[in-house]
Design a protein around this motif. Structure first.
Motif, PDB file in Angstrom:
ATOM      1  N   LEU A  45     -46.408  13.473  24.680  1.00 39.60           N
ATOM      2  CA  LEU A  45     -47.646  13.504  23.902  1.00 39.60           C
ATOM      3  C   LEU A  45     -47.537  14.544  22.788  1.00 39.60           C
ATOM      4  O   LEU A  45     -47.691  14.235  21.615  1.00 39.60           O
ATOM      5  CB  LEU A  45     -48.818  13.817  24.841  1.00 39.60           C
ATOM      6  CG  LEU A  45     -50.189  13.446  24.334  1.00 39.60           C
ATOM      7  CD1 LEU A  45     -50.298  11.952  24.081  1.00 39.60           C
ATOM      8  CD2 LEU A  45     -51.265  13.881  25.325  1.00 39.60           C
ATOM      9  N   ASN A  46     -47.316  15.770  23.176  1.00 41.22           N
ATOM     10  CA  ASN A  46     -46.917  16.840  22.229  1.00 41.22           C
ATOM     11  C   ASN A  46     -47.953  17.270  21.198  1.00 41.22           C
ATOM     12  O   ASN A  46     -47.760  18.277  20.516  1.00 41.22           O
ATOM     13  CB  ASN A  46     -45.622  16.487  21.496  1.00 41.22           C
ATOM     14  CG  ASN A  46     -44.451  16.245  22.448  1.00 41.22           C
ATOM     15  OD1 ASN A  46     -44.542  16.580  23.610  1.00 41.22           O
ATOM     16  ND2 ASN A  46     -43.377  15.664  21.960  1.00 41.22           N
ATOM     17  N   ALA A  47     -49.007  16.513  21.021  1.00 37.63           N
ATOM     18  CA  ALA A  47     -50.054  16.933  20.085  1.00 37.63           C
ATOM     19  C   ALA A  47     -51.358  16.299  20.530  1.00 37.63           C
ATOM     20  O   ALA A  47     -51.356  15.250  21.168  1.00 37.63           O
ATOM     21  CB  ALA A  47     -49.711  16.502  18.664  1.00 37.63           C
ATOM     22  N   SER A  52     -39.165   7.688  29.866  1.00 37.11           N
ATOM     23  CA  SER A  52     -39.957   8.556  28.998  1.00 37.11           C
ATOM     24  C   SER A  52     -40.000   7.959  27.590  1.00 37.11           C
ATOM     25  O   SER A  52     -38.985   7.535  27.063  1.00 37.11           O
ATOM     26  CB  SER A  52     -39.312   9.943  28.965  1.00 37.11           C
ATOM     27  OG  SER A  52     -40.057  10.807  28.133  1.00 37.11           O
ATOM     28  N   THR A  53     -41.187   7.946  27.007  1.00 35.71           N
ATOM     29  CA  THR A  53     -41.309   7.382  25.664  1.00 35.71           C
ATOM     30  C   THR A  53     -42.104   8.300  24.740  1.00 35.71           C
ATOM     31  O   THR A  53     -42.983   9.043  25.185  1.00 35.71           O
ATOM     32  CB  THR A  53     -41.986   5.996  25.691  1.00 35.71           C
ATOM     33  OG1 THR A  53     -42.055   5.495  24.341  1.00 35.71           O
ATOM     34  CG2 THR A  53     -43.392   6.043  26.274  1.00 35.71           C
ATOM     35  N   CYS A  54     -41.796   8.198  23.455  1.00 34.11           N
ATOM     36  CA  CYS A  54     -42.569   8.930  22.462  1.00 34.11           C
ATOM     37  C   CYS A  54     -43.848   8.167  22.119  1.00 34.11           C
ATOM     38  O   CYS A  54     -44.681   8.674  21.381  1.00 34.11           O
ATOM     39  CB  CYS A  54     -41.718   9.151  21.213  1.00 34.11           C
ATOM     40  SG  CYS A  54     -41.277   7.610  20.405  1.00 34.11           S
ATOM     41  N   LEU A  79     -45.324  20.866  30.880  1.00 34.83           N
ATOM     42  CA  LEU A  79     -45.275  21.705  29.682  1.00 34.83           C
ATOM     43  C   LEU A  79     -43.818  22.091  29.440  1.00 34.83           C
ATOM     44  O   LEU A  79     -43.135  22.577  30.349  1.00 34.83           O
ATOM     45  CB  LEU A  79     -46.110  22.967  29.879  1.00 34.83           C
ATOM     46  CG  LEU A  79     -47.612  22.744  30.056  1.00 34.83           C
ATOM     47  CD1 LEU A  79     -48.315  24.091  30.283  1.00 34.83           C
ATOM     48  CD2 LEU A  79     -48.210  22.030  28.845  1.00 34.83           C
ATOM     49  N   ILE A  80     -43.335  21.827  28.230  1.00 41.04           N
ATOM     50  CA  ILE A  80     -41.945  22.163  27.900  1.00 41.04           C
ATOM     51  C   ILE A  80     -41.951  23.156  26.748  1.00 41.04           C
ATOM     52  O   ILE A  80     -42.212  22.783  25.599  1.00 41.04           O
ATOM     53  CB  ILE A  80     -41.144  20.910  27.444  1.00 41.04           C
ATOM     54  CG1 ILE A  80     -41.451  19.697  28.332  1.00 41.04           C
ATOM     55  CG2 ILE A  80     -39.657  21.211  27.409  1.00 41.04           C
ATOM     56  CD1 ILE A  80     -40.812  18.390  27.852  1.00 41.04           C
ATOM     57  N   PRO A  81     -41.722  24.434  27.042  1.00 42.85           N
ATOM     58  CA  PRO A  81     -41.647  25.393  25.931  1.00 42.85           C
ATOM     59  C   PRO A  81     -40.543  24.956  24.972  1.00 42.85           C
ATOM     60  O   PRO A  81     -39.451  24.603  25.415  1.00 42.85           O
ATOM     61  CB  PRO A  81     -41.294  26.711  26.627  1.00 42.85           C
ATOM     62  CG  PRO A  81     -41.670  26.506  28.068  1.00 42.85           C
ATOM     63  CD  PRO A  81     -41.510  25.050  28.345  1.00 42.85           C
TER      64      PRO A  81
HETATM   65  N1  SAH Z   1     -37.502   9.516  23.351  1.00 36.32           N
HETATM   66  C1  SAH Z   1     -38.063   9.728  24.667  1.00 36.32           C
HETATM   67  C2  SAH Z   1     -37.048  10.286  25.640  1.00 36.32           C
HETATM   68  C3  SAH Z   1     -36.564  11.677  25.299  1.00 36.32           C
HETATM   69  S1  SAH Z   1     -37.275  12.771  26.414  1.00 36.32           S
HETATM   70  C4  SAH Z   1     -39.301  10.585  24.557  1.00 36.32           C
HETATM   71  O1  SAH Z   1     -39.606  11.044  23.480  1.00 36.32           O
HETATM   72  O2  SAH Z   1     -40.006  10.745  25.548  1.00 36.32           O
HETATM   73  C5  SAH Z   1     -36.969  14.310  25.693  1.00 36.32           C
HETATM   74  C6  SAH Z   1     -38.165  15.225  25.807  1.00 36.32           C
HETATM   75  O3  SAH Z   1     -37.824  16.459  25.205  1.00 36.32           O
HETATM   76  C7  SAH Z   1     -39.372  14.685  25.069  1.00 36.32           C
HETATM   77  O4  SAH Z   1     -40.533  14.946  25.801  1.00 36.32           O
HETATM   78  C8  SAH Z   1     -39.407  15.534  23.801  1.00 36.32           C
HETATM   79  O5  SAH Z   1     -40.712  15.655  23.302  1.00 36.32           O
HETATM   80  C9  SAH Z   1     -38.830  16.838  24.296  1.00 36.32           C
HETATM   81  N2  SAH Z   1     -38.182  17.642  23.267  1.00 36.32           N
HETATM   82  C10 SAH Z   1     -37.545  17.229  22.169  1.00 36.32           C
HETATM   83  N3  SAH Z   1     -37.068  18.266  21.466  1.00 36.32           N
HETATM   84  C11 SAH Z   1     -37.398  19.380  22.145  1.00 36.32           C
HETATM   85  C12 SAH Z   1     -37.163  20.769  21.948  1.00 36.32           C
HETATM   86  N4  SAH Z   1     -36.466  21.194  20.909  1.00 36.32           N
HETATM   87  N5  SAH Z   1     -37.635  21.628  22.875  1.00 36.32           N
HETATM   88  C13 SAH Z   1     -38.295  21.183  23.951  1.00 36.32           C
HETATM   89  N6  SAH Z   1     -38.533  19.887  24.207  1.00 36.32           N
HETATM   90  C14 SAH Z   1     -38.101  19.000  23.308  1.00 36.32           C
END
Ligand code: SAH
Length: 376
Positions: free
Chosen positions: A245-247, A221-223, A316-318
């Motif tokens: 992706l997040n945005a 997984s990458t940012c 989707l991650i709340p």
């Molecule tokens: N650095 C990599 C691996 C970490 S994965 C990456 O960014 O993909 C960790 C996941 O959790 C990422 O998708 C990130 O966006 C998400 N994440 C980080 N903080 C979070 C939070 N407080 N609540 C929910 N998801 C979160």
């Protein structure tokens, strides 16, 4: 001579080279490699099919590192969080997510993280250091040992939360509760910011003589480090890719994920499109839903448009709230509407229930602090 080479930093070809450099036959490397990964040998003494003389010689030049968890916490949903002390005052965490007899292990790649995403707790600790290859594979080996000692009860619910849902070899039956099925590099750190350790670690994971995991079941997984996505694809073309992706606009992404200022959405999505995914596999787009920030239907619409020409699925991650961070979790209604918008348009969507929340093992909650250091 000092014992300065940790053999767990070496892939099988690198171990062959190491032993050849000492004038040893090539096949010795395979023997040693199997002892390490299949027998979990901690010392050369145990390697009974190798001559005493060679064992002694190896013992003088090399060692086999190991990690044992400092603590193991188990959440009410069966999620287990392992804290590993690395011996230099640093610590990292791994999280085991057992669902319906299938185990997914989330491992860390760095102590802290340099990416500084606004919503992530790990990011607030900055980068302390990269993990070595040995420290990455040792997380897996330690959890395997724990699973044998103490297999998880079979939990239901959550379905194929973090799994490759298009795995041909999947017959739907549960596996041994003591086996690790999926590895996700979604713990602490940005794996693509530490590829020099991560690539050999994945090679050891998927080596048929090593940890024997299927590459279909390893996810990085990458940012969004675009050049490194290219390198990963070239060096390990069959691994699964997840992108946080997040945005859906550069404006917001620049604000919440500083990496976007270097690699904006257009470049990131191009890299996703070019990533060598075999067969029917898809890029996983993770989307942390921040209440009132990126959780509207307009966001869902833009998201769909951005990813529609890439084989995709969406996680989707709340948002998981944590102290010192002002973002809020999205409402249930916003989650459901976002989810439904995508499902209705035939996107594969999984909304991650917040597993491990009660033991701070959920996404973005890992901080890897030892108890005695907690008072910062
Ligand atoms: N650095 C990599 C691996 C970490 S994965 C990456 O960014 O993909 C960790 C996941 O959790 C990422 O998708 C990130 O966006 C998400 N994440 C980080 N903080 C979070 C939070 N407080 N609540 C929910 N998801 C979160």
């Amino acid at each position: 001579m000092t014992k300065n080479t940790d053999l767990k930093n070496l892939t099988l070809p690198a171990l062959e080279q190491f032993l050849q450099g000492q004038g040893k036959e090539r096949f010795r490397a395979l023997q040693v490699f199997k002892w390490i990964y299949q027998q979990d040998a901690h010392s050369f003494e145990e390697m009974t099919n190798i001559s005493k003389a060679l064992r002694k010689e190896l013992d003088e030049t090399a060692f086999i590192s190991n990690l044992e968890p400092e603590t193991i916490e188990e959440g009410s949903d069966g999620t287990r969080k392992y804290l590993f002390s690395l011996g230099d005052g640093n610590a990292v965490e791994s999280v085991l997510i057992p669902i319906e007899g299938r185990n997914t292990l989330c491992i860390s790649s760095q102590v802290g993280c340099a990416m500084a995403c606004e919503f992530c707790l790990t990011g607030t600790f900055k980068l302390t250091r990269n993990l070595t290859t040995a420290e990455i594979v040792n997380q897996i080996m330690a959890v395997k040992r724990d699973l044998i000692r103490n297999p998880p009860a079979i939990q239901s619910g959550g379905g194929q939360l973090l799994e490759s849902d298009d795995d041909d070899s999947d017959d739907g039956s549960p596996e041994s509760p003591a086996a690790i099925r999926n590895i996700v590099l979604m713990g602490m750190g940005e794996p693509l910011h530490n590829l020099d350790s991560v690539i050999p670690a994945i090679q050891i994971m998927i080596d048929g003589n090593g940890l024997q995991l299927s590459n279909r079941r390893v996810t990085v997984s990458t940012c969004g480090l675009v050049p490194e996505m290219g390198r990963l694809g070239r060096e390990i073309p069959n691994v699964n890719l997840a992108v946080s992706l997040n945005a859906t606009t550069d404006e917001l992404r620049n604000r919440i994920m500083p990496v976007n200022r270097s690699y904006p959405l257009k470049a990131l999505l191009k890299a996703c499109k070019e990533f060598p995914l075999p067969g029917r596999r898809k890029v996983t787009f993770e989307y942390v839903m921040l209440g009132g920030v990126n959780d509207s239907l307009d966001d869902a619409k833009r998201l769909l448009k951005l990813i529609s020409d890439i084989p995709n699925k969406v996680n989707l991650i709340p948002f998981n709230e944590h102290e010192g961070c002002d973002f809020k979790a999205p409402s249930r209604a916003a989650i459901d509407a976002f989810h439904k918008y995508l499902i209705d348009r035939h996107v594969t969507v999984i909304t991650r229930d917040s597993r491990g929340g009660d033991i701070s093992a959920a996404c973005g909650q890992l901080k890897g602090k030892l108890d005695k250091q907690k008072a910062v």
